[in-house]
Design a protein around this motif. Structure first.
Motif, PDB file in Angstrom:
ATOM      1  N   TYR A 195     -10.058 -60.923  83.021  1.00 32.65           N
ATOM      2  CA  TYR A 195     -10.129 -59.518  82.616  1.00 32.65           C
ATOM      3  C   TYR A 195      -8.745 -58.876  82.761  1.00 32.65           C
ATOM      4  CZ  TYR A 195     -15.009 -60.638  83.519  1.00 32.65           C
ATOM      5  OH  TYR A 195     -16.245 -61.244  83.544  1.00 32.65           O
ATOM      6  N   PRO A 196      -7.808 -59.254  81.905  1.00 34.87           N
ATOM      7  CA  PRO A 196      -6.469 -58.656  82.008  1.00 34.87           C
ATOM      8  C   PRO A 196      -6.559 -57.133  81.935  1.00 34.87           C
ATOM      9  CG  PRO A 196      -6.465 -60.507  80.481  1.00 34.87           C
ATOM     10  CD  PRO A 196      -7.907 -60.223  80.810  1.00 34.87           C
ATOM     11  N   GLY A 197      -5.942 -56.489  82.862  1.00 35.01           N
ATOM     12  CA  GLY A 197      -6.037 -55.044  82.962  1.00 35.01           C
ATOM     13  C   GLY A 197      -6.154 -54.658  84.422  1.00 35.01           C
ATOM     14  N   ARG A 198      -6.043 -53.376  84.692  1.00 35.09           N
ATOM     15  CA  ARG A 198      -6.060 -52.890  86.069  1.00 35.09           C
ATOM     16  C   ARG A 198      -7.470 -52.468  86.463  1.00 35.09           C
ATOM     17  NH1 ARG A 198      -1.805 -48.338  85.702  1.00 35.09           N
ATOM     18  NH2 ARG A 198      -2.368 -48.471  83.498  1.00 35.09           N
ATOM     19  N   LEU A 199      -7.934 -53.015  87.562  1.00 30.25           N
ATOM     20  CA  LEU A 199      -9.242 -52.691  88.120  1.00 30.25           C
ATOM     21  C   LEU A 199      -9.058 -51.946  89.438  1.00 30.25           C
ATOM     22  CD1 LEU A 199     -11.104 -56.073  87.531  1.00 30.25           C
ATOM     23  CD2 LEU A 199     -11.649 -53.896  86.411  1.00 30.25           C
ATOM     24  N   GLY A 200     -10.129 -51.290  89.904  1.00 27.65           N
ATOM     25  CA  GLY A 200     -10.133 -50.693  91.223  1.00 27.65           C
ATOM     26  C   GLY A 200      -9.373 -49.398  91.353  1.00 27.65           C
ATOM     27  N   ILE A 201      -8.928 -48.817  90.241  1.00 24.97           N
ATOM     28  CA  ILE A 201      -8.192 -47.562  90.274  1.00 24.97           C
ATOM     29  C   ILE A 201      -8.645 -46.682  89.123  1.00 24.97           C
ATOM     30  CG2 ILE A 201      -6.136 -48.433  91.450  1.00 24.97           C
ATOM     31  CD1 ILE A 201      -4.828 -48.767  88.720  1.00 24.97           C
ATOM     32  N   VAL A 202      -8.409 -45.383  89.248  1.00 25.63           N
ATOM     33  CA  VAL A 202      -8.679 -44.431  88.167  1.00 25.63           C
ATOM     34  C   VAL A 202      -7.352 -43.795  87.779  1.00 25.63           C
ATOM     35  CG1 VAL A 202      -9.994 -42.417  87.417  1.00 25.63           C
ATOM     36  CG2 VAL A 202     -10.986 -43.982  89.104  1.00 25.63           C
ATOM     37  N   GLU A 203      -6.767 -44.312  86.727  1.00 20.27           N
ATOM     38  CA  GLU A 203      -5.527 -43.769  86.208  1.00 20.27           C
ATOM     39  C   GLU A 203      -5.385 -44.232  84.759  1.00 20.27           C
ATOM     40  OE1 GLU A 203      -2.162 -47.011  87.599  1.00 20.27           O
ATOM     41  OE2 GLU A 203      -2.698 -45.425  89.013  1.00 20.27           O
ATOM     42  N   PRO A 204      -4.556 -43.560  83.976  1.00 16.58           N
ATOM     43  CA  PRO A 204      -4.416 -43.931  82.565  1.00 16.58           C
ATOM     44  C   PRO A 204      -4.037 -45.401  82.404  1.00 16.58           C
ATOM     45  CG  PRO A 204      -3.400 -41.802  82.953  1.00 16.58           C
ATOM     46  CD  PRO A 204      -3.776 -42.344  84.300  1.00 16.58           C
ATOM     47  N   GLY A 205      -4.726 -46.065  81.487  1.00 16.21           N
ATOM     48  CA  GLY A 205      -4.498 -47.467  81.207  1.00 16.21           C
ATOM     49  C   GLY A 205      -5.382 -48.420  81.979  1.00 16.21           C
ATOM     50  N   ALA A 206      -6.050 -47.949  83.028  1.00 15.33           N
ATOM     51  CA  ALA A 206      -6.929 -48.816  83.812  1.00 15.33           C
ATOM     52  C   ALA A 206      -8.232 -49.068  83.059  1.00 15.33           C
ATOM     53  CB  ALA A 206      -7.222 -48.190  85.173  1.00 15.33           C
ATOM     54  N   LEU A 207      -8.876 -50.177  83.367  1.00 18.58           N
ATOM     55  CA  LEU A 207     -10.175 -50.480  82.775  1.00 18.58           C
ATOM     56  C   LEU A 207     -11.207 -49.475  83.276  1.00 18.58           C
ATOM     57  CD1 LEU A 207     -10.057 -54.363  83.095  1.00 18.58           C
ATOM     58  CD2 LEU A 207      -9.734 -53.010  81.022  1.00 18.58           C
ATOM     59  N   ALA A 208     -12.093 -49.075  82.375  1.00 15.51           N
ATOM     60  CA  ALA A 208     -13.002 -47.960  82.646  1.00 15.51           C
ATOM     61  C   ALA A 208     -14.248 -48.433  83.381  1.00 15.51           C
ATOM     62  CB  ALA A 208     -13.373 -47.249  81.352  1.00 15.51           C
ATOM     63  N   ASP A 209     -14.092 -48.717  84.676  1.00 17.95           N
ATOM     64  CA  ASP A 209     -15.205 -48.987  85.583  1.00 17.95           C
ATOM     65  C   ASP A 209     -15.279 -47.801  86.537  1.00 17.95           C
ATOM     66  OD1 ASP A 209     -15.181 -51.407  84.302  1.00 17.95           O
ATOM     67  OD2 ASP A 209     -14.865 -52.623  86.093  1.00 17.95           O
TER      68      ASP A 209
END
Length: 474
Positions: free
Chosen positions: A422-436
């Protein structure tokens, strides 16, 4: 010894042998077909498999308080804007929402990242021993499917599976066939003859060269006894899509013949597995409890140690100096595991006695620490997944707990490097991160126990931009 003696960990229980006998005719490659048939028999469409697993629309979380996964405080009155599968903006000016967006009025509730469990066994979590040893294989897979959705609805949008045949299961989730968390799969755990995960009966010894045991055919574990074998089995897991490799370096709680003090592999054998993983641009995590076992794993190049409840000060200092991750679980009492008796219960009590020590040493030496629950073989136990997280309040602040289960665990997952599914940023809420994203009714920075009752307190659950739960409406 009873069957209940072996139910602490999916990777080590003799009940898996009986389960393997029942599943061997079905096989890993037939999982998707079995799941589709189950859905069809329930009158549900199976064509959903071709649908994307993420949203393609726009969603705005309006009038939210934000825990971003990294800070120790909340940001008030912001908008979180999601487009497709990613977060595109954090808007503190509360501008008008984009045209056509679905607007969720948070009413001052807390938006936070989806939770991450770094030690889970997706296929072996849901059913008690009596059912696993008697049920039809289709029912077993259906139970795992139901448990995957329950895991997601507890707010866990990502799990790292550290032992089990989850490759097809992961594919079914990713393709939208079933609901569940993202899975970072290890595939079969790599163990040795007589090690934690060798589930053969004594009547099956000596081993016949070239003949796999039932648990190996299932894909739960692979038994190896040489440098060449450990290289081969490691490569096979990576061929199937493992994001990281799990090697059993020492004994385990519920293995009938592998006490916690034993060390499973030579340093050369462990180093061979690490070398293969590095060639594939990923890492090895090693199951180990005792100090000498942990030290050998570190010498061989392990990037992460699982458990480590018996480690001493010297070993903790070594972990910190070598920047080796610790992935451990806060077992506080027998309530955190299925009932155990005999040697298995004795070992569980050793682990419980070591829990305070492992966290105290981790804090003292600044070890990079991930959290996992390791809940197995009981729907009542797996329902305590959030409770296992809140156990951390004995050693950490609420903000530290939430950061560990979001951004810190995401850092551990990122060690899978080019094998990251799952390339992308997890575990954070900021622009560009995956929407979990989770919307919490209340402030978990003030009351971490809100996580224990997700049915009540998690009002919205989004994974990959898709809303799986919304009790607020839009």
């Amino acid at each position: 010894m009873t069957e209940l003696d072996s139910l602490q960990c999916a990777c080590c229980s003799p009940v898996l042998k009986k389960l393997s006998d029942r599943l061997s005719g079905l096989g890993r490659r037939h999982f998707l077909t079995a799941t589709a048939a189950t859905l069809a028999s329930a009158g549900l469409p199976v064509t959903v498999r071709s649908q994307p697993s993420g949203s393609t629309g726009k969603v705005v979380f309006r009038q939210a308080r934000l825990f971003d996964g990294k800070s120790s405080s909340l940001r008030d009155n912001v908008q979180v804007i999601v487009e497709g599968t990613k977060i595109t903006a954090i808007d503190a000016a509360n501008n008008p929402p984009p045209a056509g967006a679905t607007v969720i009025d948070c009413g001052g509730r807390v938006v936070m990242p989806g939770l991450i469990d770094a030690h889970w066994h997706a296929l072996f979590a849901a059913l008690p021993a009596a059912v696993l040893t008697t049920a039809d294989p289709g029912y077993i897979f259906s139970a795992a499917t139901a448990e995957a959705e329950r895991t997601l609805l507890r707010g866990f949008t990502t799990i790292r599976d550290v032992g089990g045949p989850t490759f097809s299961f992961k594919q079914a989730i990713d393709d939208g066939l079933i609901a569940g968390p993202r899975i970072y799969p290890s595939g079969a755990m790599i163990t040795s003859s007589g090690g934690h995960g060798d589930l053969r009966m004594l009547s099956e010894l000596p081993r016949t060269t070239g003949q796999l045991s039932t648990v190996e055919k299932l894909g739960g574990a692979m038994i190896v006894d040489s440098v060449g074998e450990i290289q081969m089995r490691t490569r096979e897991q990576l061929m199937q899509g493992a994001s990281q490799i799990k090697v059993v370096a020492g004994g385990g709680v519920s293995s009938p013949r592998s006490p916690l003090d034993m060390t499973t592999f030579s340093e050369a054998e462990l180093h061979a597995a690490v070398g293969v993983a590095r060639d594939w641009n990923t890492y090895v995590t090693m199951h180990a409890y005792a100090p000498h076992t942990i030290q050998r794993a570190i010498a061989a190049g392990a990037a992460c140690i699982e458990h480590a409840h018996l480690m001493d000060d010297e070993t903790a200092r070594l972990m910190a100096d070598k920047q080796v991750w610790l992935s451990t679980q806060p077992f506080l009492s027998a309530d955190d595991a299925v009932p155990l008796t005999g040697p298995s219960r004795d070992r569980l009590l050793q682990v419980i006695a070591g829990t305070n020590s492992v966290y105290t040493l981790a804090r003292k030496h600044g070890i990079k620490t991930a959290w996992g629950s390791d809940m197995l073989f009981s729907p009542a136990i797996t329902a305590r997944q959030g409770v296992m997280l809140t156990h951390l309040a004995r050693w950490y602040s609420n903000a530290e707990i939430l950061k560990m289960a979001t951004s810190t665990n995401a850092e551990l997952l990122a060690l899978s490097n080019l094998r990251n599914p799952y390339p992308g940023r997890l575990g954070i809420v900021e622009p560009g991160a995956l929407a979990d994203l989770l919307l919490v009714d209340g402030n978990p920075l003030e009351d971490i126990r809100l996580i224990e009752t997700p049915a009540k307190n998690l009002r919205v659950i989004m994974k990959n931009g898709r809303i799986h739960k919304n009790t607020l409406g839009s």
